[in-house]
Design a protein around this motif. Structure first.
Motif, PDB file in Angstrom:
ATOM      1  N   GLY A   6      59.896   8.014 -34.403  1.00 35.25           N
ATOM      2  CA  GLY A   6      59.291   6.693 -34.492  1.00 35.25           C
ATOM      3  C   GLY A   6      58.469   6.349 -33.269  1.00 35.25           C
ATOM      4  N   GLN A   7      58.982   6.679 -32.095  1.00 36.28           N
ATOM      5  CA  GLN A   7      58.264   6.364 -30.858  1.00 36.28           C
ATOM      6  C   GLN A   7      56.976   7.184 -30.729  1.00 36.28           C
ATOM      7  OE1 GLN A   7      61.464   7.294 -28.274  1.00 36.28           O
ATOM      8  NE2 GLN A   7      62.535   5.355 -28.593  1.00 36.28           N
ATOM      9  N   VAL A   8      57.035   8.464 -31.096  1.00 32.76           N
ATOM     10  CA  VAL A   8      55.830   9.302 -31.048  1.00 32.76           C
ATOM     11  C   VAL A   8      54.802   8.802 -32.059  1.00 32.76           C
ATOM     12  CG1 VAL A   8      54.923  11.626 -31.460  1.00 32.76           C
ATOM     13  CG2 VAL A   8      57.056  11.323 -30.194  1.00 32.76           C
ATOM     14  N   PHE A   9      55.268   8.374 -33.217  1.00 28.12           N
ATOM     15  CA  PHE A   9      54.381   7.827 -34.242  1.00 28.12           C
ATOM     16  C   PHE A   9      53.613   6.614 -33.718  1.00 28.12           C
ATOM     17  CE2 PHE A   9      54.309   4.852 -38.065  1.00 28.12           C
ATOM     18  CZ  PHE A   9      53.084   5.323 -38.528  1.00 28.12           C
ATOM     19  N   VAL A  10      54.328   5.690 -33.081  1.00 28.64           N
ATOM     20  CA  VAL A  10      53.669   4.497 -32.538  1.00 28.64           C
ATOM     21  C   VAL A  10      52.714   4.882 -31.413  1.00 28.64           C
ATOM     22  CG1 VAL A  10      54.032   2.306 -31.348  1.00 28.64           C
ATOM     23  CG2 VAL A  10      55.569   2.987 -33.179  1.00 28.64           C
ATOM     24  N   TYR A  11      53.149   5.757 -30.525  1.00 26.23           N
ATOM     25  CA  TYR A  11      52.338   6.119 -29.357  1.00 26.23           C
ATOM     26  C   TYR A  11      51.023   6.763 -29.782  1.00 26.23           C
ATOM     27  CZ  TYR A  11      50.931   8.401 -25.037  1.00 26.23           C
ATOM     28  OH  TYR A  11      50.214   8.832 -23.946  1.00 26.23           O
ATOM     29  N   PHE A  12      51.067   7.736 -30.691  1.00 27.53           N
ATOM     30  CA  PHE A  12      49.839   8.436 -31.073  1.00 27.53           C
ATOM     31  C   PHE A  12      48.971   7.585 -31.996  1.00 27.53           C
ATOM     32  CE2 PHE A  12      51.786  12.179 -29.294  1.00 27.53           C
ATOM     33  CZ  PHE A  12      50.696  12.911 -28.848  1.00 27.53           C
ATOM     34  N   THR A  13      49.570   6.685 -32.754  1.00 26.91           N
ATOM     35  CA  THR A  13      48.752   5.757 -33.542  1.00 26.91           C
ATOM     36  C   THR A  13      47.953   4.848 -32.601  1.00 26.91           C
ATOM     37  OG1 THR A  13      50.320   5.753 -35.387  1.00 26.91           O
ATOM     38  CG2 THR A  13      48.787   3.912 -35.256  1.00 26.91           C
ATOM     39  N   ALA A  14      48.628   4.329 -31.563  1.00 29.25           N
ATOM     40  CA  ALA A  14      47.929   3.491 -30.579  1.00 29.25           C
ATOM     41  C   ALA A  14      46.882   4.299 -29.822  1.00 29.25           C
ATOM     42  CB  ALA A  14      48.940   2.886 -29.601  1.00 29.25           C
ATOM     43  N   PHE A  15      47.209   5.542 -29.500  1.00 32.41           N
ATOM     44  CA  PHE A  15      46.254   6.398 -28.785  1.00 32.41           C
ATOM     45  C   PHE A  15      45.015   6.656 -29.643  1.00 32.41           C
ATOM     46  CE2 PHE A  15      44.579  10.630 -27.787  1.00 32.41           C
ATOM     47  CZ  PHE A  15      44.321  10.494 -26.432  1.00 32.41           C
ATOM     48  N   GLY A  16      45.214   6.962 -30.910  1.00 23.81           N
ATOM     49  CA  GLY A  16      44.086   7.228 -31.792  1.00 23.81           C
ATOM     50  C   GLY A  16      43.214   6.011 -32.015  1.00 23.81           C
TER      51      GLY A  16
END
Length: 303
Positions: free
Chosen positions: A53-63
């Motif tokens: 979940g944390q990686v999902f949020v982080y890379f969505t924000a990064f993209g």
């Protein structure tokens, strides 16, 4: 309060319980796949759930912020990165930490899984610079099931999609486990790995496959839960890890289908406690109930 309004409120809580029950069922099913083979409590699925979940949020924000992607593309990037990183983390920790320790001192797996949980949480926290990142709301349009004037009964699109998707995954996995050759091999190794080896089944291969399947269940659950709630707390891994281990124990950790059923009932009970009882006591009441039920069920199975 009018009786129809009470009925509407009750039905609303049933609908609210659906996504949570499906989430618990999916996590418990995946956890039981590995536990039936290792026979050791393991908090790693909870750690992978929060990590995904944390990686999902982080890379969505990064993209979205750095790569200037449109939001659906940023979400797709987050999902792909989350699945890749979670499966990589599962493979590395399983082969380099859990498997060697289980051969030397099986009980040390519990301590090692807690250490893995802390390491994964800290990695994402450092990457996010200790900031709680949030997804922009999506698929939050309401669908009305009963347009009662005093209390309309509704669900959002993402609630419905999450509940149906996770329930479908659990039912499909249970069917495959019951009907497929891989399922028969899994049952053979879970019953007696030595006898299974004599029949030509490779127990090590079955254990690796079950571990990767458990990781996939945790990753998908983490992504879908984060899409629903909007974020994933750094400490969520410990909370969900404890819940999954104890919920699965109630439903019979060696039976994924029964573990999933027990987890779904727990999600229903947790939702209704929050709706009708003091919310501040919910976690204490639920964990106390889990402890009592786990002890009782363990004694019954011994008898």
């Amino acid at each position: 309060m009018p009786s129809e309004t009470q009925l509407a409120y009750f039905l609303q809580q049933l609908l609210n319980a659906a996504p949570l029950s499906a989430l618990y069922a999916m996590l418990a099913f995946g956890y039981s796949l590995s536990f039936a083979l290792t026979k050791r409590a393991d908090f790693t699925p909870g750690a992978l759930f929060a990590f995904a979940g944390q990686v999902f949020v982080y890379f969505t924000a990064f993209g979205y912020d750095r790569l200037w992607l449109v939001y659906p593309a940023a979400l797709a990037l987050g999902v792909a990165a989350s699945l890749a990183y979670t499966m990589l983390a599962s493979t590395l920790t399983g082969s380099k930490v859990i498997r060697p320790l289980s051969q030397m001192s099986p009980n040390s797996v519990i301590t090692a899984s807690l250490a893995i949980m802390i390491v994964l949480m800290e990695l994402v926290r450092i990457a996010a610079n200790t900031r709680d990142l949030w997804l922009s709301p999506f698929l939050n349009q309401r669908i009305t099931f009963w347009d009662h004037p005093g209390f309309p009964v509704v669900m959002t699109q993402i609630q419905i999609m999450n509940a149906l998707a996770m329930a479908a995954i659990v039912f499909a996995a249970a069917y495959i486990l019951q009907r497929s050759r891989q399922g028969r091999n899994w049952r053979a190794v879970s019953d007696d790995p030595f006898a299974a080896a004599l029949l030509g089944i490779d127990p090590g291969r079955v254990i690796v496959f079950a571990g990767l399947t458990t990781a996939a269940f945790s990753a998908i659950s983490g992504i879908m839960a984060t899409a629903y709630y909007g974020s994933m707390d750094f400490g969520a891994g410990l909370m969900f890890g404890l819940k999954v281990v104890m919920i699965a124990a109630i439903g019979d950790q060696s039976s994924p289908a029964r573990s999933a059923a027990g987890a779904a009932l727990f999600g229903l009970a947790e939702t209704f406690w929050g709706a009708y009882m003091p919310y501040v006591w919910r976690d204490l009441a639920m964990f106390s109930t889990l402890v009592v039920l786990a002890v009782v069920m363990r004694q019954e199975r011994r008898v």
